[in-house]
Scaffold this active site. Structure first.
Site, PDB file in Angstrom:
ATOM      1  CG  ASP A 214      -1.948   1.043   1.266  1.00 29.29           C
ATOM      2  OD1 ASP A 214      -2.846   0.969   0.420  1.00 29.29           O
ATOM      3  OD2 ASP A 214      -1.894   1.950   2.124  1.00 29.29           O
ATOM      4  CD  GLU A 264      14.857 -14.475   4.895  1.00 31.52           C
ATOM      5  OE1 GLU A 264      13.811 -14.855   5.474  1.00 31.52           O
ATOM      6  OE2 GLU A 264      15.552 -13.528   5.299  1.00 31.52           O
TER       7      GLU A 264
HETATM    8  C1  NOJ Z   1      -4.423   2.950  -0.916  1.00 35.59           C
HETATM    9  C2  NOJ Z   1      -5.571   2.025  -0.687  1.00 35.59           C
HETATM   10  O1  NOJ Z   1      -5.863   1.349  -1.881  1.00 35.59           O
HETATM   11  C3  NOJ Z   1      -6.701   2.882  -0.181  1.00 35.59           C
HETATM   12  O2  NOJ Z   1      -7.895   2.144  -0.104  1.00 35.59           O
HETATM   13  C4  NOJ Z   1      -6.321   3.464   1.136  1.00 35.59           C
HETATM   14  O3  NOJ Z   1      -7.324   4.365   1.554  1.00 35.59           O
HETATM   15  C5  NOJ Z   1      -5.000   4.227   1.069  1.00 35.59           C
HETATM   16  N1  NOJ Z   1      -4.004   3.514   0.322  1.00 35.59           N
HETATM   17  C6  NOJ Z   1      -4.445   4.491   2.440  1.00 35.59           C
HETATM   18  O4  NOJ Z   1      -3.978   3.312   3.036  1.00 35.59           O
END
Ligand code: NOJ
Ligand code: CA
Length: 551
Positions: A214, A264
């Protein structure tokens, strides 16, 4: 027709399984609810493994299922090494991954390293500790400006609206680039880095095959003061690598360490970066010395248009080749208006149609052409599934689901809605629980109601309604995915310029061809059609908004 990736290959042990995989994204709270409490859960996913296997995808990507107060749909993680009790237990997780693997499906889990939730043990400790303490140093705390420090350290906005800084009772401020409940971690702190290596091993040891990372481009920050003001934060206007918190070069030191952990394991664990960076910088994330693959959101941000699709495909295949990765393709996910809906709205003037205005109007204006949207979405998906690289599908798109545009205000959950004072409608409309049956309390999602209200039109779009209908979108996805496995070939593409500017025709090795008619007029269709995105009236003619595969 050649079949280089035949079933004779032992896919389980193939370290390159991800290169041309089709990955199905599950937003767990909205997929299937096994215990009837209105919230999708891991046992619900386990109960639907057969469905996923029969769909013909290669892997599942699970959006966050960790303990969370859901300030941001689970992207506010309380504990990275556990399952939210509302979704199940670690035992349920083991059962789910066992069932997926037994069905030949891989599992990718979401990792959220930029921020924890404000309920994470570390953040609680940080709040209880003194300014300047080791506990605060896991996050980004600063003194405020003005005589009594009552103004935030900078004017930076949060991605969800409002300030990116929040004040705590002793007067300091912490940085949260997303919701207030998502304090940003301090990645200059070795303890933070080590803890994430532990988390990666925790899930990899449990058999997880890969990670979706993310906001992979925001972990490293240059927070030397004075802070630049918000007007100068546009990534596009800054020299590469110089933005204070986006796409800094040093972030790749983190992923080089992660790569050592991935390696790993046998086969090595994989990763895909969610990195909203300039296209020329994507290769760094996708490097085999880093995460290995990166999302390209270019098709998702394009109108249904031959020239722009072609440009995007060509650029991304070149970039992927240079980085040693394979390209990714995606039209829909849990953050955007579903592509069936985007394509059913008139093109936005000069910008791509993202459905924003339509959402704000409650799904009434501009008028949605429901059938055209589905027809184009099917054509686009068939084109995408013929491209070299891996395709990411979002739950419900295989049913041709439209966005739910008329959710009532009191049902909304997305912080983007609450923090923007009505400027954003948020992402709840693509997160409405899936319809599995034609009727029933939540269309088969569970035995109770669903945590977001489902519209009446979900029934006729349900899995049950489409299952045995050869003309349904579900049947199309099944046939396309099954054929794709048979036709899959080396990661090469050759354009065939024979049918005019409104048509995209390309050839893959082994004689697999895809032709999409983006124009308003029918075009002649070569012989050998094996699949079309919509029925043909005449076998020799490809109608508008249709894709045909030839082999
Ligand atoms: C990207 C994610 O896809 C989204 O849903 C989220 O709100 C933001 N990152 C923050 O984590
Ligand atoms: Ca449940």
């Amino acid at each position: 027709m050649s079949t280089p990736l035949s079933t004779a290959v032992d896919v389980a042990a193939d370290p390159n399984w991800w290169r041309q995989a089709v990955v199905y994204q599950i937003y767990p709270r909205s997929f299937a609810d096994a215990n009837g409490d209105g919230i999708g859960d891991l046992a619900g996913i386990t109960s639907r493994v057969e469905y996923l296997a029969s769909l013909g995808v290669d892997a599942v990507w699970l959006s966050p299922f960790y303990p969370s107060a859901l300030a941001d749909g689970g992207y506010d993680v309380d504990d990275y090494r556990d399952v939210d009790p509302k979704l199940g237990t670690l035992d349920d997780f083991d059962e789910m991954i066992g069932a997926l693997h037994a069905a030949g499906l891989k599992l990718i889990v979401d990792i959220v390293p930029n921020h924890t939730s404000n309920r994470h043990e570390w953040f609680r400790q940080a709040l209880a500790a003194e300014p300047g303490s080791a506990e605060r140093n896991r996050y980004i705390f600063r003194d405020g400006k003005g005589p009594d420090g009552a103004e935030p350290p900078s004017d930076w906005p949060s991605m969800f609206g409002g300030s990116a800084w929040e004040r705590v009772p002793d007067g300091q401020w912490y940085l949260h680039l997303f919701a207030t409940e998502q304090p940003d971690l301090n990645w200059d702190n070795r303890e933070v880095r080590d803890d994430f290596l532990t988390t990666l091993r925790f899930w990899a040891d449990r058999g997880v095959d890969g990670f979706r990372v993310d906001v992979a481009h925001q972990l490293v920050k240059d927070l030397r003061e004075p802070f630049p003001d918000r007007a100068s934060l546009d990534l596009d206007n800054l020299p590469h690598g110089s933005h204070p918190f986006e796409d800094r070069d040093e972030v790749h030191e983190i992923y080089a360490e992660w790569r050592q952990v991935f390696n790993e394991y046998d086969p090595p664990r994989t990763a895909v970066a969610e990195a909203w960076v300039h296209a020329s910088r994507r290769a760094r994330y996708a490097s085999p010395l880093g995460l290995g693959q990166a999302f390209n959101f270019d098709l998702l941000q394009s109108d249904f248009d031959a020239a722009s699709f072609r440009r995007i495909i060509t650029h991304n295949l070149t970039d992927a080749r240079q980085s040693g990765a394979s390209s990714t393709w995606v039209f829909s996910n849990h953050d955007v208006v579903r592509h069936a809906t985007r394509y059913g709205l008139p093109a936005a003037q000069g910008k791509h149609q993202n459905g924003h205005a339509w959402l704000l109007s409650g799904g009434t204006s501009p008028e949605l052409d429901v059938d055209l949207g589905i027809r184009r979405a099917r054509a686009a998906t068939l084109l995408m599934l013929a491209l070299p690289g891996s395709g990411y599908l979002y739950q419900g798109e295989e049913l041709g689901l439209h966005e739910v545009g008329d959710l009532p205000a009191d049902a909304m959950q997305d912080p983007a809605y609450f923090r923007s004072q009505g400027v954003e409608k948020g992402r709840d409309g693509c997160r409405v629980p899936l319809p599995w049956t034609v009727d029933g309390p939540s269309f088969g999602f569970g035995t109770g109601t669903a945590h977001l209200p489902q519209p009446a039109w979900f029934g006729p779009e349900s899995v049950q309604a489409q299952d045995d209908d050869p003309s349904s979108t579900l049947s199309l996805y099944r046939r396309a995915l099954s054929l794709r496995r048979k036709l899959q070939a080396a990661e090469e593409l050759e354009w065939v310029d024979d049918l005019g500017d409104s048509v995209l025709h390309f050839r893959r090795p082994g004689g697999w061809e895809s032709i999409t008619n983006f124009g308003a007029e029918p075009v002649p269709l070569p012989a050998g059609v094996v699949l079309t995105s919509s029925p043909l009236g005449d076998e020799t003619v490809l109608p508008p908004d249709t894709t045909a595969w030839i082999s």
